[in-house]
Scaffold this motif. Structure first.
Motif, mmCIF file in Angstrom:
data_model
loop_
_atom_site.group_PDB
_atom_site.id
_atom_site.type_symbol
_atom_site.label_atom_id
_atom_site.label_comp_id
_atom_site.label_asym_id
_atom_site.label_seq_id
_atom_site.Cartn_x
_atom_site.Cartn_y
_atom_site.Cartn_z
ATOM 1 N N ARG A 288 0.822 -1.210 0.000
ATOM 2 C CA ARG A 288 0.000 0.000 0.000
ATOM 3 C C ARG A 288 0.854 1.259 0.000
ATOM 4 N N GLY A 289 2.120 1.150 0.470
ATOM 5 C CA GLY A 289 3.000 2.310 0.527
ATOM 6 C C GLY A 289 3.791 2.551 -0.745
ATOM 7 N N ALA A 290 3.549 1.745 -1.793
ATOM 8 C CA ALA A 290 4.286 1.901 -3.060
ATOM 9 C C ALA A 290 3.732 3.082 -3.863
ATOM 10 N N GLY A 291 4.378 3.360 -4.989
ATOM 11 C CA GLY A 291 4.087 4.530 -5.831
ATOM 12 C C GLY A 291 2.617 4.915 -5.986
ATOM 13 N N GLN A 292 1.806 4.002 -6.528
ATOM 14 C CA GLN A 292 0.396 4.332 -6.785
ATOM 15 C C GLN A 292 -0.481 4.074 -5.569
ATOM 16 N N GLY A 293 0.131 3.616 -4.499
ATOM 17 C CA GLY A 293 -0.582 3.482 -3.236
ATOM 18 C C GLY A 293 -1.721 2.480 -3.251
ATOM 19 N N LYS A 294 -2.729 2.773 -2.425
ATOM 20 C CA LYS A 294 -3.833 1.835 -2.235
ATOM 21 C C LYS A 294 -4.684 1.691 -3.492
ATOM 22 N N LYS A 295 -4.650 2.698 -4.365
ATOM 23 C CA LYS A 295 -5.461 2.620 -5.592
ATOM 24 C C LYS A 295 -4.981 1.473 -6.496
ATOM 25 N N ALA A 296 -3.671 1.242 -6.502
ATOM 26 C CA ALA A 296 -3.143 0.118 -7.294
ATOM 27 C C ALA A 296 -3.630 -1.213 -6.708
ATOM 28 N N LEU A 297 -3.760 -1.281 -5.379
ATOM 29 C CA LEU A 297 -4.267 -2.503 -4.755
ATOM 30 C C LEU A 297 -5.728 -2.733 -5.119
ATOM 31 N N ILE A 298 -6.497 -1.651 -5.169
ATOM 32 C CA ILE A 298 -7.909 -1.761 -5.561
ATOM 33 C C ILE A 298 -8.019 -2.278 -6.998
ATOM 34 N N SER A 299 -7.217 -1.684 -7.891
ATOM 35 C CA SER A 299 -7.223 -2.127 -9.298
ATOM 36 C C SER A 299 -6.827 -3.590 -9.406
ATOM 37 N N GLU A 300 -5.792 -3.946 -8.674
ATOM 38 C CA GLU A 300 -5.293 -5.324 -8.670
ATOM 39 C C GLU A 300 -6.387 -6.288 -8.207
ATOM 40 N N PHE A 301 -7.066 -5.893 -7.153
ATOM 41 C CA PHE A 301 -8.095 -6.742 -6.564
ATOM 42 C C PHE A 301 -9.301 -6.906 -7.502
ATOM 43 N N ILE A 302 -9.838 -5.786 -7.985
ATOM 44 C CA ILE A 302 -11.024 -5.871 -8.861
ATOM 45 C C ILE A 302 -10.669 -6.627 -10.143
ATOM 46 N N GLY A 303 -9.532 -6.254 -10.755
ATOM 47 C CA GLY A 303 -9.136 -6.909 -12.007
ATOM 48 C C GLY A 303 -8.924 -8.402 -11.832
ATOM 49 N N GLY A 304 -8.253 -8.774 -10.724
ATOM 50 C CA GLY A 304 -7.983 -10.188 -10.464
ATOM 51 C C GLY A 304 -9.243 -10.993 -10.237
ATOM 52 N N GLU A 305 -10.173 -10.439 -9.446
ATOM 53 C CA GLU A 305 -11.407 -11.184 -9.167
ATOM 54 C C GLU A 305 -12.335 -11.234 -10.385
ATOM 55 N N LEU A 306 -12.313 -10.202 -11.220
ATOM 56 C CA LEU A 306 -13.083 -10.261 -12.476
ATOM 57 C C LEU A 306 -12.496 -11.313 -13.416
ATOM 58 N N ALA A 307 -11.162 -11.351 -13.478
ATOM 59 C CA ALA A 307 -10.498 -12.358 -14.318
ATOM 60 C C ALA A 307 -10.882 -13.763 -13.859
ATOM 61 N N ARG A 308 -10.890 -13.962 -12.546
ATOM 62 C CA ARG A 308 -11.275 -15.269 -12.005
ATOM 63 C C ARG A 308 -12.735 -15.600 -12.347
ATOM 64 N N ALA A 309 -13.593 -14.575 -12.246
ATOM 65 C CA ALA A 309 -15.017 -14.773 -12.509
ATOM 66 C C ALA A 309 -15.287 -15.205 -13.955
ATOM 67 N N ILE A 310 -14.431 -14.780 -14.881
ATOM 68 C CA ILE A 310 -14.651 -15.172 -16.285
ATOM 69 C C ILE A 310 -13.830 -16.406 -16.677
ATOM 70 N N GLY A 311 -13.274 -17.074 -15.664
ATOM 71 C CA GLY A 311 -12.631 -18.368 -15.918
ATOM 72 C C GLY A 311 -11.166 -18.306 -16.290
ATOM 73 N N LEU A 312 -10.514 -17.167 -16.060
ATOM 74 C CA LEU A 312 -9.070 -17.086 -16.318
ATOM 75 C C LEU A 312 -8.299 -17.563 -15.085
ATOM 76 N N ASN A 313 -7.063 -17.986 -15.293
ATOM 77 C CA ASN A 313 -6.208 -18.422 -14.181
ATOM 78 C C ASN A 313 -5.619 -17.203 -13.480
ATOM 79 N N VAL A 314 -5.884 -17.107 -12.182
ATOM 80 C CA VAL A 314 -5.348 -16.013 -11.374
ATOM 81 C C VAL A 314 -4.837 -16.621 -10.070
ATOM 82 N N PRO A 315 -3.611 -16.295 -9.643
ATOM 83 C CA PRO A 315 -3.164 -16.785 -8.330
ATOM 84 C C PRO A 315 -4.136 -16.306 -7.249
ATOM 85 N N GLU A 316 -4.311 -17.115 -6.210
ATOM 86 C CA GLU A 316 -5.221 -16.705 -5.138
ATOM 87 C C GLU A 316 -4.803 -15.336 -4.593
#
Length: 259
Positions: free
Chosen positions: A41-69
């Motif tokens: 959370r303390g990296a360059g783009q901060g917590k917003k990058a974590l939000i993007s990572e989270f939403i994108g990852g869970e959407l990818a999982r929802a459409i059947g793509l391989n995403v690490p837990e």
């Protein structure tokens, strides 16, 4: 509908920084004895990058793509005190609290468009996903994809949803397409876009989107000087994704034209 169940673990050991990432993610061990790639959370783009990572990852999982837990990871302040490297020390200090971890895929290799494996249907799904979430960072220079066990795995969606870096103008993005899809590393292989689009529309709807957004930690949405409340931000993410879903045919046509 599948229920999202994100585990929360505690970091017990900082092992090594991954210096190829601009935000200095690291391999860490958690109290469940697994290794994770920790996004700070303390990296360059901060917590917003974590939000993007989270939403994108869970959407990818929802459409059947391989995403690490994906897991939420608690980091306490003891790690910065024993870290000799000043840059990492600061990063650890500013990242105390809840961060995001991706299960570490041992011996995975970075996707290389010239030699790596990616079937056409999977490539098509990734291209559409990245159009939906406006991911500007899945190019030949930085693929943010892995090959593991002869399969394609999606990592690092942190450069998505760039509208959230300026909440004043977020509504302007609701009707925009995504011309940068022309630079997508998988576009040359994505020749089943219509078929992939139909499957995606069967797998994600407003309810799936709402559940993913509801799971964003409240703390990640709180930043000094923001003009929106956290509820308004959640609504904005939902509206944005629902709007993109309604214009998926336009996004597919844009990707087809770019090919």
């Amino acid at each position: 509908m599948k229920t999202i169940d994100i585990r929360t673990v505690n970091v017990v050991q900082y092992l090594q920084p991954l210096r190829e990432g601009g935000s200095l993610p690291a391999i860490v061990k958690a109290d469940d004895d697994f290794l994770y790639v920790l996004k700070f959370r303390g990296a360059g783009q901060g917590k917003k990058a974590l939000i993007s990572e989270f939403i994108g990852g869970e959407l990818a999982r929802a459409i059947g793509l391989n995403v690490p837990e994906l897991v939420f990871m608690n980091l306490d302040d003891s790690f910065s005190k024993t870290e000799p490297d000043e840059e990492i020390q600061d990063l650890l200090k500013f990242s105390v609290g809840l961060n995001l971890g991706l299960h570490f895929l041992s011996s995975a290799i970075t996707y290389d468009p010239l030699v790596s494996v990616a079937d056409e249907f999977t490539a098509s799904k990734v291209v559409i996903l990245d159009s939906l979430i406006s991911n500007i960072d899945r190019t030949a220079k930085n693929t943010n994809l892995l090959n593991w066990n002869n399969e394609l795995w999606i990592i690092d969606n942190g450069a998505s949803f760039y509208f959230h870096h300026n909440w004043e103008t977020w509504e302007n993005h609701l009707t925009r397409t995504f011309p940068l899809i022309k630079d997508h590393v998988l576009l040359p292989k994505a020749n089943r876009l219509q078929e992939a689009s139909k499957e995606i529309q069967q797998l994600i709807n407003n309810d799936v989107i709402a559940e993913i957004i509801a799971n964003i930690p409240e703390d990640w949405l709180i930043n000094e000087g923001e003009t929106l409340t956290t509820d308004e931000m959640r609504t904005a993410y939902k509206q944005f994704l629902c709007a993109k879903l309604t214009m998926i045919d336009k996004l597919v046509k844009e990707a087809e034209d770019a090919r």
